[in-house]
Design a protein around this motif. Structure first.
Motif, PDB file in Angstrom:
ATOM      1  N   ASP A 379      20.475 -10.786  18.685  1.00 11.44           N
ATOM      2  CA  ASP A 379      20.713  -9.345  18.614  1.00 11.44           C
ATOM      3  C   ASP A 379      20.085  -8.734  17.367  1.00 11.44           C
ATOM      4  O   ASP A 379      19.969  -9.370  16.323  1.00 11.44           O
ATOM      5  N   MET A 380      19.717  -7.453  17.499  1.00 20.34           N
ATOM      6  CA  MET A 380      19.136  -6.723  16.370  1.00 20.34           C
ATOM      7  C   MET A 380      20.184  -6.486  15.291  1.00 20.34           C
ATOM      8  O   MET A 380      21.321  -6.151  15.571  1.00 20.34           O
ATOM      9  N   ARG A 381      19.759  -6.631  14.000  1.00 17.35           N
ATOM     10  CA  ARG A 381      20.649  -6.369  12.868  1.00 17.35           C
ATOM     11  C   ARG A 381      19.997  -5.491  11.799  1.00 17.35           C
ATOM     12  O   ARG A 381      20.616  -5.203  10.780  1.00 17.35           O
ATOM     13  N   ARG A 382      18.751  -5.089  12.040  1.00 15.98           N
ATOM     14  CA  ARG A 382      18.061  -4.260  11.040  1.00 15.98           C
ATOM     15  C   ARG A 382      16.918  -3.515  11.731  1.00 15.98           C
ATOM     16  O   ARG A 382      16.227  -4.076  12.586  1.00 15.98           O
ATOM     17  N   ASN A 383      16.726  -2.254  11.347  1.00 14.44           N
ATOM     18  CA  ASN A 383      15.643  -1.456  11.920  1.00 14.44           C
ATOM     19  C   ASN A 383      15.333  -0.318  10.955  1.00 14.44           C
ATOM     20  O   ASN A 383      16.137   0.592  10.786  1.00 14.44           O
ATOM     21  N   GLU A 384      14.183  -0.397  10.291  1.00 12.79           N
ATOM     22  CA  GLU A 384      13.862   0.617   9.294  1.00 12.79           C
ATOM     23  C   GLU A 384      12.358   0.855   9.215  1.00 12.79           C
ATOM     24  O   GLU A 384      11.553  -0.005   9.596  1.00 12.79           O
ATOM     25  N   ARG A 385      12.010   2.022   8.724  1.00 10.69           N
ATOM     26  CA  ARG A 385      10.611   2.376   8.470  1.00 10.69           C
ATOM     27  C   ARG A 385      10.450   2.596   6.977  1.00 10.69           C
ATOM     28  O   ARG A 385      11.146   3.404   6.372  1.00 10.69           O
ATOM     29  N   ASN A 386       9.526   1.857   6.372  1.00 16.12           N
ATOM     30  CA  ASN A 386       9.279   1.966   4.943  1.00 16.12           C
ATOM     31  C   ASN A 386       7.857   2.462   4.705  1.00 16.12           C
ATOM     32  O   ASN A 386       6.913   2.001   5.351  1.00 16.12           O
ATOM     33  N   LEU A 387       7.734   3.371   3.781  1.00 13.12           N
ATOM     34  CA  LEU A 387       6.428   3.940   3.450  1.00 13.12           C
ATOM     35  C   LEU A 387       6.217   3.811   1.950  1.00 13.12           C
ATOM     36  O   LEU A 387       7.087   4.174   1.156  1.00 13.12           O
ATOM     37  N   MET A 388       5.064   3.287   1.569  1.00 11.91           N
ATOM     38  CA  MET A 388       4.696   3.130   0.162  1.00 11.91           C
ATOM     39  C   MET A 388       3.277   3.633  -0.032  1.00 11.91           C
ATOM     40  O   MET A 388       2.412   3.374   0.798  1.00 11.91           O
ATOM     41  N   TRP A 389       3.049   4.340  -1.139  1.00 15.32           N
ATOM     42  CA  TRP A 389       1.683   4.761  -1.426  1.00 15.32           C
ATOM     43  C   TRP A 389       1.520   5.009  -2.921  1.00 15.32           C
ATOM     44  O   TRP A 389       2.480   5.188  -3.655  1.00 15.32           O
ATOM     45  N   ASN A 390       0.266   4.945  -3.355  1.00 12.69           N
ATOM     46  CA  ASN A 390      -0.033   5.263  -4.743  1.00 12.69           C
ATOM     47  C   ASN A 390      -1.275   6.154  -4.814  1.00 12.69           C
ATOM     48  O   ASN A 390      -2.165   6.086  -3.944  1.00 12.69           O
ATOM     49  N   LEU A 391      -1.326   6.982  -5.840  1.00 12.76           N
ATOM     50  CA  LEU A 391      -2.471   7.845  -6.104  1.00 12.76           C
ATOM     51  C   LEU A 391      -2.770   7.729  -7.594  1.00 12.76           C
ATOM     52  O   LEU A 391      -1.998   8.201  -8.428  1.00 12.76           O
ATOM     53  N   ASP A 392      -3.898   7.087  -7.920  1.00 11.49           N
ATOM     54  CA  ASP A 392      -4.197   6.738  -9.310  1.00 11.49           C
ATOM     55  C   ASP A 392      -5.574   7.245  -9.725  1.00 11.49           C
ATOM     56  O   ASP A 392      -6.602   6.665  -9.356  1.00 11.49           O
ATOM     57  N   PRO A 393      -5.661   8.328 -10.505  1.00 14.16           N
ATOM     58  CA  PRO A 393      -6.926   8.673 -11.150  1.00 14.16           C
ATOM     59  C   PRO A 393      -7.151   7.781 -12.373  1.00 14.16           C
ATOM     60  O   PRO A 393      -6.184   7.357 -13.019  1.00 14.16           O
ATOM     61  N   TYR A 394      -8.406   7.484 -12.680  1.00 14.03           N
ATOM     62  CA  TYR A 394      -8.695   6.636 -13.828  1.00 14.03           C
ATOM     63  C   TYR A 394     -10.024   7.038 -14.469  1.00 14.03           C
ATOM     64  O   TYR A 394     -10.898   7.651 -13.843  1.00 14.03           O
ATOM     65  N   LEU A 395     -10.153   6.691 -15.743  1.00 21.68           N
ATOM     66  CA  LEU A 395     -11.363   6.954 -16.510  1.00 21.68           C
ATOM     67  C   LEU A 395     -11.606   5.779 -17.436  1.00 21.68           C
ATOM     68  O   LEU A 395     -10.679   5.282 -18.077  1.00 21.68           O
ATOM     69  N   GLN A 396     -12.864   5.360 -17.507  1.00 24.06           N
ATOM     70  CA  GLN A 396     -13.224   4.253 -18.384  1.00 24.06           C
ATOM     71  C   GLN A 396     -14.533   4.581 -19.080  1.00 24.06           C
ATOM     72  O   GLN A 396     -15.428   5.207 -18.503  1.00 24.06           O
ATOM     73  N   THR A 397     -14.635   4.170 -20.340  1.00 23.90           N
ATOM     74  CA  THR A 397     -15.828   4.481 -21.111  1.00 23.90           C
ATOM     75  C   THR A 397     -16.220   3.303 -21.986  1.00 23.90           C
ATOM     76  O   THR A 397     -15.374   2.477 -22.360  1.00 23.90           O
ATOM     77  N   SER A 398     -17.503   3.216 -22.294  1.00 24.79           N
ATOM     78  CA  SER A 398     -18.040   2.145 -23.120  1.00 24.79           C
ATOM     79  C   SER A 398     -19.018   2.749 -24.126  1.00 24.79           C
ATOM     80  O   SER A 398     -19.895   3.534 -23.751  1.00 24.79           O
ATOM     81  N   TRP A 399     -18.857   2.394 -25.404  1.00 23.82           N
ATOM     82  CA  TRP A 399     -19.682   2.932 -26.481  1.00 23.82           C
ATOM     83  C   TRP A 399     -20.298   1.774 -27.262  1.00 23.82           C
ATOM     84  O   TRP A 399     -19.588   0.884 -27.733  1.00 23.82           O
ATOM     85  N   GLN A 400     -21.628   1.807 -27.418  1.00 26.58           N
ATOM     86  CA  GLN A 400     -22.314   0.844 -28.271  1.00 26.58           C
ATOM     87  C   GLN A 400     -22.452   1.481 -29.650  1.00 26.58           C
ATOM     88  O   GLN A 400     -23.410   2.189 -29.952  1.00 26.58           O
ATOM     89  N   LEU A 401     -21.439   1.257 -30.516  1.00 30.75           N
ATOM     90  CA  LEU A 401     -21.361   1.957 -31.793  1.00 30.75           C
ATOM     91  C   LEU A 401     -22.471   1.543 -32.753  1.00 30.75           C
ATOM     92  O   LEU A 401     -23.059   2.383 -33.443  1.00 30.75           O
TER      93      LEU A 401
END
Length: 694
Positions: A379-401
């Motif tokens: 018999d059924m004992r669990r029934n669910e809908r799960n939603l997960m998401w991410n939104l990630d802006p990013y910035l990366q930089t490199s300097w030859q000093l």
């Protein structure tokens, strides 16, 4: 130069040509030496050398800081951790970001798996440790990036077979090739591989089968752009032997607990995914990359939970029926220029990932009048809908000093959202619906000083975080309904000092680090198949990593690694039994590896390796520990090069001295069945035949 495919590139401070940290020099133009971070690269040829080509754990022991163990349980995947992150996972991989051809094998909540990795078609594997891992977002205590082979001329056809102890078989087929050299519009490259693996298993009730297919098709659209199509599919059907108590292991490491057989514990997984990667060189100094993917993963798992435990109205049952749909897009722009006469590069992008799962639970028994059938869906004992998401802006930089000094820095704003709708609400089983979200700024930076072209040192620091998975949010202690929304994400601050030195045809590296974590997520209660989680306050990981990869006398190669890791609770995580100062379970305090290989282009070859693992605490109280062990492996083979044919035949013996040891531990297992035994002395042989259509 077009950037190599990576979910988020890490750029070296190169004054004239910004390069992505990826692969060995032959593959990307950048060696491990030039990266201001602890990164190790293992080639696909190394992964396949005299190996079964079934599990990632086979040839990654030479990577410092990486603890990767074969559970001998294909229902639960490998046990994998980087600098202790991921050690508490009882199934799958968590705390570490894994990518295969740019497609995440880690879901937005941080839970991942390795079952879809085709070792036969790997081009290289990158293992990134330390502060810069944080720039990959949630649950990035370490990053493992796997790229498969890109087809080249001439067209080749490869067939392989392998046979080992315990009725283990692996058969595989691969074809790869290209039209043109990839520089002209209309040029196409392709690699298609498939394999089947079956085993009776070392332990009772541990048989498994896995069918795997992988395809990669690249097209040069015009002089400035390429398009790559990716496809992967895997089917796994495996029995689940579970763990053993220390006394059971000493009596008979092959055995399983009685419930495992009674309820026929097992798991079936089907996953199919596809991706599309577009790269365009917008000009001499600008590149655009767009990665899109989608997939579906279906899992059915029968657990060995007694019927009496499932009788509680609030229990979710002993059968998990799970369907996950996941998709995402990562878009980034790279610009290279000079600013105040300083060569500089910038990479900005947005990463969006989402997953929707439908999770159902059933009793793993069925009453038929006066009798009861066990190990069947009831018999059924669990029934669910799960939603997960991410939104990630990013910035990366490199300097030859200056000519010797460079600066790399990055920032990511990671937002992770959870939403759950409970459709199974009955008397005694309340509404577990709920939603929550987590947001963190994740900075990282590194200074590198080059003493000369072959020797440098770097200092890096960064902050990462790890959200609860949907499983960890699912329940609250005391049987209270609703998501465990009081569970906070763990936040880690890491500082690292490292140096690397090229010696002839070899590289030696060293790194020391300290990671302080707030709100470490640990088990609160675990009973009858249901676990709840809490935050443990503070933990600290301090360590030293040494690595050596040295080629000498042309055909000889020595690889060695040593990891010292002290990982401890700094506050009490055990409730009434104070464990402040205890070791974090699942983490070896010391690991060592040494391997010597003789590998000419043709003729006889051979190798020997030894691996040491210190004792491992199995629970928070440190009252049970898996003993330390050392194991030795030998291999030899012969390679024929006959016109267009290549024949490679090998044999190997693992655990040469037949040590009785624990391959991995199940952290905080509620029935004290912490141990997952490893095989004694075992043998295997393999043959690979390749034909080049020249």
């Amino acid at each position: 130069m077009l950037p190599v495919v990576l979910p988020l590139p890490l750029y070296a401070a190169d004054a004239s040509n910004t390069m992505v940290v990826s692969a060995a020099p032959a593959a990307s133009g950048l060696s491990e030496l030039d990266t201001p971070a602890a990164v190790s690269v293992v080639s696909g040829d190394d992964m396949r050398q005299a190996a079964p080509r079934v599990n990632l754990s086979e040839n990654l022991s030479s990577v410092p800081g990486l603890q990767i163990e074969n559970r001998q349980n294909y229902a639960q995947d490998l046990q994998l951790s980087v600098r202790g992150f991921g050690s508490r996972s009882t199934f799958g991989v968590r705390g570490i970001r894994i990518y295969v051809d740019g497609i995440p094998a880690t879901m937005p909540d941080g839970q991942g798996q390795t079952s879809n990795v085709d070792i036969g078609s790997i081009d290289h594997i990158e293992v990134l440790r330390g502060p810069f891992s944080a720039l990959y977002g949630n649950s990035s205590g370490g990053v493992i990036n796997i790229d498969t082979q890109t087809g080249q001329q001439p067209t080749t056809l490869e067939a392989g077979t392998w046979f080992g102890s315990y009725g283990s078989w692996r058969n595989s087929l691969k074809v790869s090739g290209a039209t043109g050299d990839g520089t002209h519009a209309g040029d196409v490259n392709y690699t298609v591989s498939t394999s089947r693996f079956t085993t009776h298993g070392y332990r009772d009730h541990s048989g498994a089968e896995k069918n795997l297919a992988n395809a990669k098709l690249g097209v040069r659209l015009d002089d400035a752009s390429t398009l790559t199509l990716l496809f992967n599919s895997v089917h796994v059907k495996a029995d689940d032997p579970g763990g053993l108590t220390p006394d059971m292991w000493r009596a008979d490491p092959h055995q399983v607990a009685s419930n495992v057989s009674i309820y026929n514990a097992r798991k079936t997984v089907d996953q199919t995914q596809a991706g599309l990667h577009y790269v365009r060189q917008m000009g001499e100094n600008d590149d655009l990359s767009v990665m899109m993917y989608a997939g579906i993963r279906e899992t059915t798992q029968y657990q060995s939970l007694p019927a009496s435990s499932q009788s509680s109205a609030a229990h979710p049952g002993g059968v998990i029926d799970l369907t996950r749909h996941y998709q995402g897009i990562d878009t980034r722009w790279t610009h290279r220029d000079t600013l105040f006469s300083i060569p500089v590069s910038f990479t900005g992008g947005v990463d969006y990932e989402t997953m929707m799962e439908r999770r159902k639970g059933y009793l793993n028994f069925s009453n038929n009048g006066t009798s009861t059938d066990y190990g069947v869906m009831g018999d059924m004992r669990r029934n669910e809908r799960n939603l997960m998401w991410n939104l990630d802006p990013y910035l990366q930089t490199s300097w030859q000093l200056t000519n010797k000094l460079s600066l790399d820095a990055g920032l990511r704003y990671s937002s992770v959202y959870f939403d759950s709708n409970d459709y199974y609400i009955t008397t005694g089983n309340g509404d577990d619906s709920g939603s929550t979200s987590y947001h963190r700024w994740l900075p990282a930076a590194a200074l590198k000083y080059a003493f000369d072209d072959s020797w440098n040192a770097y200092l890096s620091a960064g902050r990462g975080f790890e959200t609860p998975t949907i499983n960890e949010l699912a329940y609250r202690s005391g049987g209270v309904s609703g998501l465990n929304i009081n569970l906070k994400p763990a936040t880690s601050d890491t500082i690292e000092l490292g140096t690397k030195k090229r010696i002839g045809n070899g590289l030696i590296s060293a790194a020391v680090f300290q990671t302080d974590t707030q709100n470490e997520i640990v088990t609160d209660t675990s009973s009858n198949g249901r676990s709840t989680y809490k935050n443990a306050g503070q933990t600290r990981r301090r360590g030293l990593e040494l690595g050596l990869d040295q080629q000498f006398a042309y055909d000889w190669r020595l690889k060695a690694a040593w990891t010292l890791l002290d990982a401890r609770y700094r506050t009490n995580a055990c409730g009434t039994a104070n464990c402040d100062g205890n070791r974090i379970p699942g983490i070896a305090r010391s690991m060592a590896y040494a391997g010597l290989e003789y590998a000419p282009e043709q003729g006889w070859y051979g190798g020997a390796e030894i691996r040491y693992m210190s004792d491992i605490a199995a629970n928070d109280a440190n009252s049970v520990k898996a003993p330390a062990y050392s194991i030795t492996s030998l291999n030899t083979g012969y390679k024929w090069l006959l016109s267009n044919w290549t024949l490679d035949m090998f044999g190997r013996v693992d655990n040469l001295f037949d040590r009785n040891y624990i391959g991995s531990v199940i952290v905080n297992e509620s029935n004290s069945r912490y141990y997952e035994p490893a095989p004694g002395r075992n043998y295997s042989v393999g043959l690979t035949v390749t034909y080049a259509f020249q």
